[in-house]
Structure formats: C-alpha cells, structure tokens
Design a protein around this motif. Sequence first.
Motif, PDB file in Angstrom:
ATOM      1  N   HIS A   1      36.578  45.154  30.382  1.00 56.62           N
ATOM      2  CA  HIS A   1      37.019  43.964  30.479  1.00 56.62           C
ATOM      3  C   HIS A   1      38.335  43.272  30.667  1.00 56.62           C
ATOM      4  O   HIS A   1      38.308  42.557  31.343  1.00 56.62           O
ATOM      5  CB  HIS A   1      36.191  43.217  28.949  1.00 56.62           C
ATOM      6  CG  HIS A   1      36.365  41.612  29.029  1.00 56.62           C
ATOM      7  ND1 HIS A   1      35.694  40.871  29.934  1.00 56.62           N
ATOM      8  CD2 HIS A   1      36.971  40.802  28.170  1.00 56.62           C
ATOM      9  CE1 HIS A   1      35.884  39.800  29.588  1.00 56.62           C
ATOM     10  NE2 HIS A   1      36.959  39.643  28.722  1.00 56.62           N
TER      11      HIS A   1
ATOM     12  N   ARG B   1      40.761  45.171  31.944  1.00 57.35           N
ATOM     13  CA  ARG B   1      40.996  45.332  33.411  1.00 57.35           C
ATOM     14  C   ARG B   1      40.431  44.457  34.371  1.00 57.35           C
ATOM     15  O   ARG B   1      41.176  44.135  35.370  1.00 57.35           O
ATOM     16  CB  ARG B   1      40.301  46.868  33.923  1.00 57.35           C
ATOM     17  CG  ARG B   1      41.093  48.048  33.322  1.00 57.35           C
ATOM     18  CD  ARG B   1      40.568  49.247  33.536  1.00 57.35           C
ATOM     19  NE  ARG B   1      41.399  50.467  33.039  1.00 57.35           N
ATOM     20  CZ  ARG B   1      41.003  51.668  33.007  1.00 57.35           C
ATOM     21  NH1 ARG B   1      39.756  52.061  33.733  1.00 57.35           N
ATOM     22  NH2 ARG B   1      41.638  52.602  32.448  1.00 57.35           N
ATOM     23  N   THR B   2      39.255  44.236  34.195  1.00 57.87           N
ATOM     24  CA  THR B   2      38.971  43.172  35.409  1.00 57.87           C
ATOM     25  C   THR B   2      39.411  41.808  35.187  1.00 57.87           C
ATOM     26  O   THR B   2      39.831  41.045  36.110  1.00 57.87           O
ATOM     27  CB  THR B   2      37.249  42.689  34.844  1.00 57.87           C
ATOM     28  OG1 THR B   2      36.653  44.117  34.742  1.00 57.87           O
ATOM     29  CG2 THR B   2      36.547  41.667  35.698  1.00 57.87           C
ATOM     30  N   LYS B   3      39.746  41.361  34.053  1.00 59.72           N
ATOM     31  CA  LYS B   3      40.786  40.281  33.433  1.00 59.72           C
ATOM     32  C   LYS B   3      42.018  40.346  34.065  1.00 59.72           C
ATOM     33  O   LYS B   3      42.618  39.359  34.949  1.00 59.72           O
ATOM     34  CB  LYS B   3      40.804  39.902  32.102  1.00 59.72           C
ATOM     35  CG  LYS B   3      41.006  38.349  31.925  1.00 59.72           C
ATOM     36  CD  LYS B   3      41.015  38.422  30.183  1.00 59.72           C
ATOM     37  CE  LYS B   3      41.140  36.746  29.959  1.00 59.72           C
ATOM     38  NZ  LYS B   3      40.920  36.587  28.637  1.00 59.72           N
TER      39      LYS B   3
ATOM     40  N   SER C   1      42.836  42.287  36.829  1.00 59.64           N
ATOM     41  CA  SER C   1      42.854  42.230  38.233  1.00 59.64           C
ATOM     42  C   SER C   1      42.620  40.858  38.567  1.00 59.64           C
ATOM     43  O   SER C   1      43.117  40.251  39.941  1.00 59.64           O
ATOM     44  CB  SER C   1      41.444  43.024  38.692  1.00 59.64           C
ATOM     45  OG  SER C   1      41.734  44.517  38.406  1.00 59.64           O
ATOM     46  N   LYS C   2      41.923  39.987  38.077  1.00 63.25           N
ATOM     47  CA  LYS C   2      41.443  38.622  38.412  1.00 63.25           C
ATOM     48  C   LYS C   2      42.908  37.865  38.446  1.00 63.25           C
ATOM     49  O   LYS C   2      43.336  37.150  39.240  1.00 63.25           O
ATOM     50  CB  LYS C   2      40.441  38.020  37.402  1.00 63.25           C
ATOM     51  CG  LYS C   2      40.303  36.512  37.826  1.00 63.25           C
ATOM     52  CD  LYS C   2      39.135  35.919  36.732  1.00 63.25           C
ATOM     53  CE  LYS C   2      39.067  34.588  37.090  1.00 63.25           C
ATOM     54  NZ  LYS C   2      38.095  34.293  36.160  1.00 63.25           N
ATOM     55  N   LEU C   3      43.815  37.945  37.112  1.00 62.36           N
ATOM     56  CA  LEU C   3      44.962  37.497  37.075  1.00 62.36           C
ATOM     57  C   LEU C   3      46.084  37.857  38.305  1.00 62.36           C
ATOM     58  O   LEU C   3      46.932  36.754  38.820  1.00 62.36           O
ATOM     59  CB  LEU C   3      45.657  37.722  35.830  1.00 62.36           C
ATOM     60  CG  LEU C   3      44.943  37.096  34.502  1.00 62.36           C
ATOM     61  CD1 LEU C   3      45.725  37.514  33.122  1.00 62.36           C
ATOM     62  CD2 LEU C   3      45.171  35.684  34.610  1.00 62.36           C
TER      63      LEU C   3
ATOM     64  N   ARG D   1      44.914  38.866  41.314  1.00 62.15           N
ATOM     65  CA  ARG D   1      44.594  38.074  42.543  1.00 62.15           C
ATOM     66  C   ARG D   1      45.167  36.771  42.609  1.00 62.15           C
ATOM     67  O   ARG D   1      45.578  36.121  43.728  1.00 62.15           O
ATOM     68  CB  ARG D   1      43.112  38.278  42.650  1.00 62.15           C
ATOM     69  CG  ARG D   1      42.560  39.678  43.209  1.00 62.15           C
ATOM     70  CD  ARG D   1      41.002  39.486  43.435  1.00 62.15           C
ATOM     71  NE  ARG D   1      40.102  38.941  42.421  1.00 62.15           N
ATOM     72  CZ  ARG D   1      39.852  39.772  41.550  1.00 62.15           C
ATOM     73  NH1 ARG D   1      39.969  41.331  41.660  1.00 62.15           N
ATOM     74  NH2 ARG D   1      38.884  39.417  40.546  1.00 62.15           N
ATOM     75  N   GLU D   2      45.003  35.974  41.504  1.00 59.14           N
ATOM     76  CA  GLU D   2      45.531  34.708  41.211  1.00 59.14           C
ATOM     77  C   GLU D   2      46.887  34.472  41.702  1.00 59.14           C
ATOM     78  O   GLU D   2      47.382  33.750  42.157  1.00 59.14           O
ATOM     79  CB  GLU D   2      45.205  34.050  39.980  1.00 59.14           C
ATOM     80  CG  GLU D   2      43.680  33.749  39.836  1.00 59.14           C
ATOM     81  CD  GLU D   2      43.173  32.967  38.545  1.00 59.14           C
ATOM     82  OE1 GLU D   2      44.359  32.409  38.061  1.00 59.14           O
ATOM     83  OE2 GLU D   2      42.038  33.175  37.851  1.00 59.14           O
TER      84      GLU D   2
ATOM     85  N   ASN E   1      48.903  36.734  43.206  1.00 52.35           N
ATOM     86  CA  ASN E   1      48.994  36.586  44.884  1.00 52.35           C
ATOM     87  C   ASN E   1      48.698  35.685  45.545  1.00 52.35           C
ATOM     88  O   ASN E   1      49.422  35.221  46.688  1.00 52.35           O
ATOM     89  CB  ASN E   1      48.291  38.018  45.275  1.00 52.35           C
ATOM     90  CG  ASN E   1      48.659  39.396  44.761  1.00 52.35           C
ATOM     91  OD1 ASN E   1      49.777  39.483  44.334  1.00 52.35           O
ATOM     92  ND2 ASN E   1      47.788  40.458  44.558  1.00 52.35           N
ATOM     93  N   LYS E   2      47.557  35.018  45.128  1.00 51.47           N
ATOM     94  CA  LYS E   2      47.291  33.669  45.898  1.00 51.47           C
ATOM     95  C   LYS E   2      48.523  32.638  45.655  1.00 51.47           C
ATOM     96  O   LYS E   2      48.605  32.172  46.929  1.00 51.47           O
ATOM     97  CB  LYS E   2      46.036  33.132  45.286  1.00 51.47           C
ATOM     98  CG  LYS E   2      44.497  33.836  45.880  1.00 51.47           C
ATOM     99  CD  LYS E   2      43.653  32.980  45.386  1.00 51.47           C
ATOM    100  CE  LYS E   2      42.315  33.748  45.412  1.00 51.47           C
ATOM    101  NZ  LYS E   2      41.097  33.114  44.915  1.00 51.47           N
TER     102      LYS E   2
END
Length: 97
Positions: A75, A77-79, A81-83, A85-86, A88-89
């Motif tokens: 969980h 790691r998923t969080k 990865s999401k952060l 990506r955000e 990077n955006k």
Amino acid sequence: MTDQERQLTEFTSIFHMLGMQLRTLRTDNARLHDEMQRLEEKVSQLNQQLAQKQSEYDMLKMAKMVEITDGDLAHARTKVSKLIREVNKCINLLSDQ
C-alpha cells in the motif's frame, strides 16, 4: 455351644469378612493406581499437545503480523508511486510555463 465358642466363631467370621474386604480394597487400590497412572500419562500428552498448539499459534500470529506488514508495504509503495506521478505532473506543468 458355649459362650466362648460362640464368640470365637463370631471372631473367626468377622476375621474372614475383614480379609475379604482387605482383598477387595487391595484390588480396588491397584485398579485406581493403574487408572491414575493412565490419567497422568494422558495429562502429560495433553500438556505436550498444548505446548505444540501454543507454539503453532505463536507462529501463526507472527506470520499474520508479517502478512499485514507486507500488505502495508504494498500500500505504501502504491501511495509513493502515486505521489511521484503527481510531482512529475507538477514539474511538467512548471516546465511548460
């Protein structure tokens, strides 16, 4: 039959009854000792089983804790990865400006 003969007969009779009761009590005592030994062996076996089950329970508890930790790690790691990506955006949006 004189009084002494009658008393001797009664005494002999009582003595034989006591002898029979003694044999019966000895038999019962031996049977109870055997049963007690059998029950002590069973208690020993049950104590061993209890110790084994307690050990298995402790290992299962430990495995469950590790499983929860692994789930939390996935969980996390998923969080992360999401952060990422955000972030990077956001970097891309700032680069475009």
